[in-house]
Motif scaffolding. Structure first.
Motif, short mmCIF file in Angstrom:
data_model
loop_
_atom_site.label_atom_id
_atom_site.label_comp_id
_atom_site.label_asym_id
_atom_site.label_seq_id
_atom_site.Cartn_x
_atom_site.Cartn_y
_atom_site.Cartn_z
N LYS A 60 0.75 -1.14 0.01
CA LYS A 60 0.00 0.07 -0.16
C LYS A 60 1.02 1.01 0.09
O LYS A 60 1.95 1.27 0.71
CB LYS A 60 -0.95 0.03 1.20
N ILE A 61 0.59 2.20 -0.94
CA ILE A 61 1.32 3.44 -1.03
C ILE A 61 0.27 4.47 -0.08
O ILE A 61 -0.58 4.96 -0.47
CB ILE A 61 1.56 3.95 -2.34
N GLY A 62 1.12 4.89 0.99
CA GLY A 62 0.45 6.18 1.97
C GLY A 62 0.81 7.39 1.27
O GLY A 62 1.63 7.52 0.28
N ASN A 63 0.52 8.56 1.97
CA ASN A 63 0.70 9.80 1.66
C ASN A 63 2.28 9.92 1.81
O ASN A 63 2.98 10.74 0.97
CB ASN A 63 0.18 10.79 2.67
N SER A 64 3.15 9.55 2.68
CA SER A 64 4.46 9.67 2.88
C SER A 64 5.07 8.94 1.74
O SER A 64 6.06 9.67 1.03
CB SER A 64 5.14 9.35 4.25
N GLY A 65 4.75 7.97 1.25
CA GLY A 65 5.43 7.06 0.14
C GLY A 65 5.18 7.96 -1.33
O GLY A 65 5.85 8.17 -2.22
N LEU A 66 3.81 8.41 -1.49
CA LEU A 66 3.42 9.34 -2.58
C LEU A 66 4.23 10.53 -2.72
O LEU A 66 4.55 10.84 -3.73
CB LEU A 66 2.12 9.36 -2.55
N THR A 67 4.43 11.26 -1.46
CA THR A 67 5.19 12.41 -1.32
C THR A 67 6.69 12.00 -1.82
O THR A 67 7.16 12.85 -2.65
CB THR A 67 5.29 12.80 0.15
N THR A 68 7.26 11.03 -1.27
CA THR A 68 8.70 10.66 -1.69
C THR A 68 8.86 10.18 -3.14
O THR A 68 9.71 10.79 -3.75
CB THR A 68 9.09 9.52 -0.85
N ALA A 69 7.89 9.57 -3.55
CA ALA A 69 8.14 9.18 -4.99
C ALA A 69 7.81 10.43 -5.87
O ALA A 69 8.49 10.67 -7.12
CB ALA A 69 6.92 8.29 -5.43
N SER A 70 7.04 11.37 -5.53
CA SER A 70 6.84 12.71 -6.29
C SER A 70 7.92 13.64 -6.46
O SER A 70 8.33 14.23 -7.42
CB SER A 70 5.58 13.32 -5.94
N VAL A 71 8.65 13.69 -5.06
CA VAL A 71 9.96 14.31 -4.85
C VAL A 71 10.91 13.93 -5.83
O VAL A 71 11.62 14.45 -6.47
CB VAL A 71 10.20 14.70 -3.49
N GLY B 24 4.39 13.07 -17.43
CA GLY B 24 3.01 13.00 -16.50
C GLY B 24 2.51 11.79 -16.12
O GLY B 24 1.79 11.24 -15.34
N VAL B 25 3.06 10.65 -16.94
CA VAL B 25 2.41 9.31 -16.92
C VAL B 25 2.84 8.85 -15.52
O VAL B 25 2.16 7.93 -15.08
CB VAL B 25 2.91 8.41 -18.17
N ILE B 26 4.15 9.00 -15.08
CA ILE B 26 4.77 8.55 -13.95
C ILE B 26 3.67 8.90 -12.78
O ILE B 26 3.42 7.93 -11.95
CB ILE B 26 6.16 8.71 -13.59
N PRO B 27 3.66 10.04 -12.38
CA PRO B 27 2.70 10.64 -11.25
C PRO B 27 1.27 10.07 -11.31
O PRO B 27 0.59 9.75 -10.50
CB PRO B 27 2.92 12.19 -11.34
N LEU B 28 1.05 10.00 -12.44
CA LEU B 28 -0.64 9.41 -12.86
C LEU B 28 -0.65 8.07 -12.38
O LEU B 28 -1.61 7.61 -11.84
CB LEU B 28 -1.06 9.57 -14.32
N SER B 29 0.57 7.19 -12.71
CA SER B 29 0.64 5.72 -12.38
C SER B 29 0.51 5.62 -10.51
O SER B 29 -0.15 5.07 -10.15
CB SER B 29 1.82 5.15 -12.88
N LEU B 30 1.34 6.68 -10.11
CA LEU B 30 1.35 6.62 -8.62
C LEU B 30 0.25 6.90 -8.09
O LEU B 30 -0.22 6.50 -7.18
CB LEU B 30 2.41 7.60 -8.23
N LEU B 31 -0.70 7.84 -8.53
CA LEU B 31 -1.77 8.51 -7.90
C LEU B 31 -2.75 7.18 -8.15
O LEU B 31 -3.76 6.99 -7.11
CB LEU B 31 -2.43 9.44 -8.63
#
Length: 50
Positions: free
Chosen positions: A11-22, A35-42
């Motif tokens: 499961k990807i939580g808020n902290s994991g999503l933030t780290t991946a986005s940075v 933009g495909v990468i952050p869309l996949s993360l979301l």
């Protein structure tokens, strides 16, 4: 990658999503079409647009 993570029930939580986005912003910030990468993360995080 999404299927492998789903099989392991990761499961990807808020902290994991933030780290991946940075990390994405630092590495690929100026690349067209990245933009495909952050869309996949979301989508993986369950925060896909309706």
């Amino acid at each position: 990658m999404r299927r492998a993570l789903r099989r392991r029930k990761v499961k990807i939580g808020n902290s994991g999503l933030t780290t991946a986005s940075v990390g994405h912003g630092v590495l690929l910030g100026g690349t067209l079409g990245s933009g495909v990468i952050p869309l996949s993360l979301l989508i993986a995080a369950g925060r896909a647009p309706p």
